[in-house]
Design a protein around this motif. Structure first.
Motif, short mmCIF file in Angstrom:
data_model
loop_
_atom_site.label_atom_id
_atom_site.label_comp_id
_atom_site.label_asym_id
_atom_site.label_seq_id
_atom_site.Cartn_x
_atom_site.Cartn_y
_atom_site.Cartn_z
N TYR A 70 0.81 -1.22 0.00
CA TYR A 70 0.00 0.00 0.00
C TYR A 70 0.84 1.28 0.00
O TYR A 70 0.31 2.38 0.15
CB TYR A 70 -0.94 0.01 1.20
N ALA A 123 -7.20 -0.13 6.44
CA ALA A 123 -8.32 0.79 6.61
C ALA A 123 -7.98 2.19 6.08
O ALA A 123 -8.83 2.88 5.53
CB ALA A 123 -8.72 0.87 8.08
N LYS A 124 -6.73 2.59 6.23
CA LYS A 124 -6.33 3.94 5.84
C LYS A 124 -6.10 4.08 4.35
O LYS A 124 -6.38 5.13 3.77
CB LYS A 124 -5.06 4.35 6.60
N THR A 125 -5.60 3.02 3.70
CA THR A 125 -5.08 3.16 2.35
C THR A 125 -5.84 2.38 1.30
O THR A 125 -5.93 2.81 0.14
CB THR A 125 -3.60 2.72 2.31
N ALA A 126 -6.40 1.22 1.65
CA ALA A 126 -6.98 0.33 0.64
C ALA A 126 -8.16 0.99 -0.06
O ALA A 126 -8.90 1.77 0.53
CB ALA A 126 -7.42 -0.98 1.29
N GLU A 127 -8.34 0.66 -1.34
CA GLU A 127 -9.48 1.16 -2.08
C GLU A 127 -10.76 0.54 -1.54
O GLU A 127 -10.75 -0.55 -0.95
CB GLU A 127 -9.36 0.82 -3.58
N ARG A 128 -11.86 1.24 -1.72
CA ARG A 128 -13.15 0.75 -1.24
C ARG A 128 -13.69 -0.27 -2.22
O ARG A 128 -14.40 0.06 -3.16
CB ARG A 128 -14.11 1.92 -1.05
N HIS A 129 -13.31 -1.51 -2.00
CA HIS A 129 -13.70 -2.60 -2.89
C HIS A 129 -13.89 -3.85 -2.05
O HIS A 129 -13.34 -3.98 -0.95
CB HIS A 129 -12.62 -2.82 -3.96
N PHE A 130 -14.66 -4.80 -2.57
CA PHE A 130 -14.98 -6.01 -1.82
C PHE A 130 -13.73 -6.73 -1.34
O PHE A 130 -13.65 -7.18 -0.19
CB PHE A 130 -15.82 -6.97 -2.68
N SER A 132 -10.83 -5.61 -0.61
CA SER A 132 -10.21 -4.89 0.50
C SER A 132 -10.98 -5.13 1.79
O SER A 132 -10.39 -5.33 2.86
CB SER A 132 -10.15 -3.39 0.19
N TYR A 133 -12.31 -5.10 1.69
CA TYR A 133 -13.13 -5.38 2.87
C TYR A 133 -12.88 -6.80 3.38
O TYR A 133 -12.84 -7.04 4.59
CB TYR A 133 -14.61 -5.18 2.55
N ARG A 194 -6.40 -8.01 -7.73
CA ARG A 194 -7.21 -6.83 -8.07
C ARG A 194 -6.31 -5.69 -8.56
O ARG A 194 -6.61 -5.04 -9.57
CB ARG A 194 -8.01 -6.41 -6.84
#
Length: 389
Positions: A70, A123-130, A132-133, A194
């Motif tokens: 990241y 939580a700080k850097t990852a893209e908002r994608h499944f 990452s969750y 991804r």
């Protein structure tokens, strides 16, 4: 999992970092399993101390791999400190003062701390994608498990005679922890894959020198915008731009300087366009901009701003240069890209023949205080719409 991650490390582009650290982590996790299985066969200095050392290093490698992936600075000092403290405690409460409960109360929070920092990075850097969750969720579950195991250290009903002591809580913990350890590696492979897909899509859609869209990607964008025009009947303009006397720049200053000019032009135009606009390199020194919800009058204001910026572009690294432009407004939802580009290209050819450093309109347009052409050096008063042009 180590083999899979190592294979990805060797085959993925170097821009995707952290895979090697995760591959090494999985290998160390395997080492801890082997050492754990050899308890009672090999000395405790190996089956307990070396096992805990390998576990600390493995979790630390996961944190470092995640940080590198990241783009964070690797926490090498913090990981080293935790490894030293944890291993020292394992040595003391194994070889000097054997006490399984104290080992548990020391090791569990240190492991949770490493996983906690990993979760913070995600939580700080990852893209908002499944994916990452999923990766973050597995890390969170792992933290909860370790803290639950830590909490058992204060339970007087738990048998602390040794790690092999018959205890249902321990059995459940080991089963779930092992599953989550493997699943976490799967989660990292998912986010890495991804990232690979995103980079491959970017490479296939973007000109490698200027980072503008390529012709194929621009054609797709045009088709998408045309579908919106058909639905909402809104204006759209297309500007074809060609750098003036670019061959002279290459001949006089060299192709490396010419490349810097192209990069400068692309970054300048991109900065002046909106996020909803589309900018592409059609080849050589020819570029094209598609401006949705923009009339020809408003598009001229964009051209004027581009020309003004280019006049101030000359510096020690690149020579001064100008650009000629042809503008066509899309007036029909049925007009394809070849058609509108042909009209704009004819206007561009006229701008070149009329002296360069100017904009020509593909179709007659009534301008305020102007005829059917607009020289880049001319600064008419143009009425701007609500688009902020």
């Amino acid at each position: 999992m180590s083999i899979v991650l190592f294979s990805a490390y060797r085959s993925f582009p170097s821009t995707i970092k952290g895979l090697g650290w995760w591959a090494a982590s999985c290998l160390l996790m395997l080492t801890t399993t082997v050492l754990f299985a050899l308890r009672g066969i090999v000395p405790e200095s190996l089956s307990i101390v070396a096992c805990n050392l390998a576990m600390f290093v493995a979790v630390g490698f996961r944190l470092i791999g995640t940080q590198k992936f990241y783009g964070h600075e690797p926490a090498l000092r913090r990981v080293s400190l935790i490894v030293v403290v944890g291993t020292t405690g394992a040595i003391w409460w194994t070889l000097q003062v054997p006490n399984f409960q104290m080992r548990l109360l020391l090791i569990a929070p240190l492991i949770a701390l490493l996983y906690g920092e990993q979760l913070y990075v995600i939580a700080k850097t990852a893209e908002r994608h499944f994916v990452s969750y999923f990766f973050g969720g597995i890390t969170l579950i792992q933290i909860v498990l370790v803290l639950m195991r830590f909490a058992t250290g204060f339970n007087d009903n738990v048998n602390f005679s040794g790690f092999h002591a018959v205890d249902q809580t321990l059995s459940v913990y080991l089963t779930i922890y092992s599953l989550m350890t493997i699943t976490m590696a799967v989660g990292f492979i998912m986010v890495a894959t991804r990232r690979l897909h995103v980079e491959l899509a970017r490479v296939s859609n973007v000109d490698p020198l200027t980072e503008a869209l390529n012709r194929r990607a621009f054609s797709d964008m045009y088709d998408n915008e045309m579908r919106r025009i058909k639905r909402h009947e809104r204006p759209m303009s297309l500007i074809i731009m060609d750098l003036d006397h670019f061959k002279r720049i290459n001949d006089k200053h060299g192709h490396s300087v010419g490349d810097r000019v192209l990069i400068h032009f692309s970054s300048t135009v991109t900065r002046l366009l909106r996020e909803t606009d589309h900018f592409a390199r059609f080849g050589g020194e020819e570029f094209v901009a598609l401006l949705p919800e923009t009339t020809a009058v408003e598009a001229q204001a964009v051209a004027r701003r581009i020309c003004e910026c280019l006049r101030q572009a000359g510096n020690a690294e690149i020579p001064a240069y100008t650009v000629s432009m042809g503008l066509a407004e899309v007036t029909s939802g049925e007009e394809n890209l070849d058609s509108v580009a042909s009209r704009a290209d004819a206007a561009l050819y006229k701008a070149k023949s009329e002296g360069r450093d100017r904009l020509e309109l593909a179709t007659p347009l009534k301008l305020v205080n102007s005829g059917s052409e607009l020289a880049c050096g001319y600064d008419p008063i143009l009425a701007l719409s609500k688009t902020g042009r």
